[in-house]
Design a protein around this motif. Structure first.
Motif, short mmCIF file in Angstrom:
data_model
loop_
_atom_site.label_atom_id
_atom_site.label_comp_id
_atom_site.label_asym_id
_atom_site.label_seq_id
_atom_site.Cartn_x
_atom_site.Cartn_y
_atom_site.Cartn_z
N ASP A 5 0.69 -1.15 0.00
CA ASP A 5 -0.13 -0.14 -0.11
C ASP A 5 0.75 1.23 -0.05
O ASP A 5 1.32 1.69 -1.18
CB ASP A 5 -0.82 0.11 1.25
N VAL A 6 0.97 1.89 1.11
CA VAL A 6 1.56 3.19 1.09
C VAL A 6 3.07 3.03 0.99
O VAL A 6 3.89 4.05 1.03
CB VAL A 6 1.05 4.14 2.21
N ASP A 7 3.79 2.07 1.49
CA ASP A 7 5.13 1.91 1.43
C ASP A 7 6.07 2.50 0.32
O ASP A 7 6.95 3.24 0.47
CB ASP A 7 5.48 0.55 1.50
N PRO A 8 5.57 2.58 -1.04
CA PRO A 8 6.10 3.05 -1.92
C PRO A 8 6.41 4.64 -1.95
O PRO A 8 7.72 5.29 -1.98
CB PRO A 8 5.32 2.87 -3.12
N ALA A 9 5.30 5.37 -1.14
CA ALA A 9 5.43 6.54 -0.99
C ALA A 9 6.64 6.69 0.36
O ALA A 9 7.33 7.91 0.17
CB ALA A 9 4.23 7.24 -0.89
N MET A 10 6.43 6.29 1.07
CA MET A 10 7.32 6.22 2.48
C MET A 10 8.81 6.00 2.07
O MET A 10 9.77 6.97 2.51
CB MET A 10 6.86 5.45 3.54
N LEU A 11 8.87 4.99 1.25
CA LEU A 11 10.45 5.02 0.63
C LEU A 11 10.84 5.77 -0.27
O LEU A 11 12.16 6.36 -0.28
CB LEU A 11 10.19 3.37 -0.06
N ALA A 12 9.88 6.43 -1.19
CA ALA A 12 10.54 7.30 -1.81
C ALA A 12 10.90 8.65 -1.06
O ALA A 12 12.07 9.41 -1.51
CB ALA A 12 9.14 7.88 -2.65
N HIS A 13 10.31 9.24 -0.11
CA HIS A 13 10.54 10.16 0.72
C HIS A 13 12.08 9.94 1.48
O HIS A 13 12.94 10.59 1.66
CB HIS A 13 9.78 10.47 1.81
N TYR A 14 12.22 8.77 1.88
CA TYR A 14 13.28 8.40 2.28
C TYR A 14 14.37 8.08 1.40
O TYR A 14 15.54 8.73 1.96
CB TYR A 14 12.89 6.77 2.85
N PHE A 15 14.28 7.94 0.23
CA PHE A 15 15.46 8.02 -0.55
C PHE A 15 15.86 9.14 -0.95
O PHE A 15 16.93 9.54 -1.39
CB PHE A 15 15.02 7.24 -1.74
N VAL A 16 14.81 10.18 -1.32
CA VAL A 16 15.14 11.57 -1.52
C VAL A 16 15.93 12.22 -0.35
O VAL A 16 16.91 12.94 -0.85
CB VAL A 16 13.56 12.23 -1.78
N ARG A 17 15.68 12.03 0.97
CA ARG A 17 16.12 12.58 1.94
C ARG A 17 17.64 11.95 2.04
O ARG A 17 18.84 12.62 2.49
CB ARG A 17 15.73 12.27 3.24
N ARG A 18 17.90 10.66 1.71
CA ARG A 18 19.43 10.01 1.71
C ARG A 18 19.99 10.65 0.59
O ARG A 18 21.25 10.81 0.72
CB ARG A 18 19.04 8.58 1.47
N PHE A 19 19.40 10.88 -0.69
CA PHE A 19 20.24 11.22 -1.94
C PHE A 19 20.50 12.77 -1.97
O PHE A 19 21.43 13.07 -2.89
CB PHE A 19 19.71 10.74 -3.06
N ASN A 20 19.97 13.51 -1.04
CA ASN A 20 19.90 15.21 -1.32
C ASN A 20 21.17 15.45 -1.09
O ASN A 20 21.94 16.02 -1.97
CB ASN A 20 19.04 15.67 -0.30
N PRO A 21 21.86 14.84 0.05
CA PRO A 21 23.21 15.35 0.26
C PRO A 21 24.24 14.79 -0.60
O PRO A 21 25.13 15.65 -1.28
CB PRO A 21 23.45 14.75 1.96
N GLN A 22 24.00 13.78 -1.23
CA GLN A 22 24.84 13.15 -2.41
C GLN A 22 24.91 13.78 -3.62
O GLN A 22 25.82 13.99 -4.15
CB GLN A 22 24.78 11.53 -2.43
#
Length: 236
Positions: free
Chosen positions: A184-201
């Motif tokens: 269900d909503v996990d793709p959206a949660m994971l997408a936000h997580y990956f954005v936060r992780r990749f922003n600094p990189q």
């Protein structure tokens, strides 16, 4: 251990919650665990959760992709070899089984190993002993095994390509991973997580997704599962 912190897993779906809860329960035992599921669903993450929730958490958690190596190289990587065992073996090499002694060894894509190596793995699981390539003295190791595959091992057992006795040795406990499309909503949660992780990189400052983007994330079937989602976010 920071990378595989079981308390930092990103999910909200009931399906993944049940898998993670079961993983933490079986962690308390010494049972071998077989994790089943499609490619990219996070089998290594669940394997690490089992290790870091167990009494072996202060020992090593090592992984190997059985499908990525030739049979000869895989045997050497697992069991090690002695100097002169084969051309190029200029020194004695400690295998992952020895390195993971008193810890956990995660065997990814276990369904791809050859019948000859299956027999050696069975001996290791049954007797806790193995023979490095080229050696004459048996070695012993106390290793907890967690294996994973995206293949149908019951079908492989039925057609004779996978040993039945090894299958049941690996499947003392079994976990079935749900694909991302069923979370269900996990793709959206994971997408936000990956954005936060990749922003600094990547030097980006993305804070949120548009409603249209979220709708696309949740409606897509993600055949490559979490790995595909991570790659999409990183390259967008």
């Amino acid at each position: 251990q920071r990378r595989f912190d079981p308390n930092q897993v990103v999910f909200r779906s009931d399906g993944f919650s049940k898998v993670l809860s079961l993983a933490k329960r079986v962690a308390a035992s010494e049972a071998s665990v077989l994790i089943l599921g499609e490619s990219g669903v996070g089998k290594e993450l669940v394997a690490s959760t089992i290790h870091y929730s167990s009494d072996r958490s202060n020992r090593r958690f090592l992984t190997i992709n059985c499908a990525a190596l030739t049979d000869t190289l895989l045997e050497s990587q697992l069991f090690g070899h002695v100097k002169g065992a084969f051309t190029g073996a200029t020194s004695t090499h400690r295998g992952l089984v020895e390195e993971a002694n008193h810890g956990t060894l995660f065997l990814d894509e276990i369904g791809d190993i050859s019948p000859a190596l299956q027999a050696k793995m069975l001996r290791l699981l049954q007797e806790k002993e193995y023979l490095p390539v080229g050696a004459t003295r048996v070695q012993h190791a106390d290793v907890r095994f967690v294996a994973a595959t995206n293949r149908d091992l019951e079908e492989a057992v039925a057609n004779g390509s996978f040993r039945e006795d090894l299958y049941y040795r690996l499947k003392v406990a079994s976990l079935d991973m749900p694909p991302l499309r069923e979370r269900d909503v996990d793709p959206a949660m994971l997408a936000h997580y990956f954005v936060r992780r990749f922003n600094p990189q990547l030097g980006t400052q993305i804070q949120k997704f548009s409603p249209l983007a979220l709708t696309a994330l949740l409606s897509y079937t993600w055949p490559g599962n979490v790995r595909e989602l991570e790659n999409v976010i990183k390259s967008s």
